[in-house]
Write an enzyme that holds these catalytic residues in place. Structure first.
Site, PDB file in Angstrom:
ATOM      1  CB  THR A 183      -0.958   0.021   1.204  1.00  0.00           C
ATOM      2  OG1 THR A 183      -0.205  -0.034   2.410  1.00  0.00           O
ATOM      3  CG2 THR A 183      -1.943  -1.132   1.147  1.00  0.00           C
TER       4      THR A 183
ATOM      5  CG  LEU B 197       8.442  -0.576   5.652  1.00  0.00           C
ATOM      6  CD1 LEU B 197       7.392   0.175   6.421  1.00  0.00           C
ATOM      7  CD2 LEU B 197       8.061  -2.016   5.438  1.00  0.00           C
TER       8      LEU B 197
ATOM      9  CB  VAL C  76       0.765   5.735   3.591  1.00  0.00           C
ATOM     10  CG1 VAL C  76       1.464   6.298   4.819  1.00  0.00           C
ATOM     11  CG2 VAL C  76      -0.116   6.799   2.953  1.00  0.00           C
ATOM     12  CB  CYS C  77       2.533   0.652   4.191  1.00  0.00           C
ATOM     13  SG  CYS C  77       1.087   0.738   5.260  1.00  0.00           S
ATOM     14  CD  GLN C  78       5.753   0.373  -2.637  1.00  0.00           C
ATOM     15  OE1 GLN C  78       5.005  -0.598  -2.628  1.00  0.00           O
ATOM     16  NE2 GLN C  78       6.173   0.949  -3.740  1.00  0.00           N
TER      17      GLN C  78
END
Length: 155
Positions: free
Chosen positions: A43, A50, A45-47
């Site tokens: 996803t 990270l 924002v998560c990507q």
């Protein structure tokens, strides 16, 4: 409610993207640990978060801090995502019991079934020195917790 600064970090053992066991307490005495709970693999924002960790990993190495990213996704999905994105830090699966570690840190969202964006800095003695939780869709400010890591490294 998330665990708070000054508390002992709840210990855990989870599988990483390669199926290896990673135990939080194994870092005690050697390294600080940054625990980054994120909602979903693959996803936006998560990507972005990270990938930012990936790109700044030398800063964490410089202060002897290990990054551990955790979601409730399966290890197999995390493996594919990790390979696509070139993550070299452990990406841990809190898949089963579903969200058990996220629950122990107070960041599991019972309504949606995923971990909210929780960030915890654990010192070498296993004590939480920074804790925050963001709602889904809200990105974290990495500078806030890197300041904590700098202080731990110099203190």
């Amino acid at each position: 409610m998330p665990v708070e600064t000054g508390q002992a970090a709840p210990d855990f053992t989870l599988k990483d993207q390669d199926g290896n066991d990673v135990t939080l307490s194994s870092f005690r005495g050697n390294q600080s640990v940054v625990i980054v709970f994120y909602p979903f693999t693959f996803t936006g924002v998560c990507q972005g978060e990270l990938c930012s960790l990936r790109d700044d990993l030398s800063e964490f190495d410089a202060v002897k801090a290990q990054v551990l990213a955790i979601s409730c996704d399966s290890r197999h999905a995390q493996k594919q995502w990790t390979e696509q994105q070139g993550f070299t830090f452990p990406v841990l699966s809190d898949f089963w019991p579903h969200g058990g570690v996220a629950q122990s840190y107070g960041v599991f969202n019972d309504v949606t079934g995923f971990a909210n964006r929780g960030t915890f800095v654990v010192d070498r003695a296993g004590i939480i020195r920074f804790a925050e939780m963001k709602e889904p869709g809200q990105a974290r400010d990495q500078a806030v917790w890197t300041d904590v890591l700098d202080a731990l490294a110099s203190g």
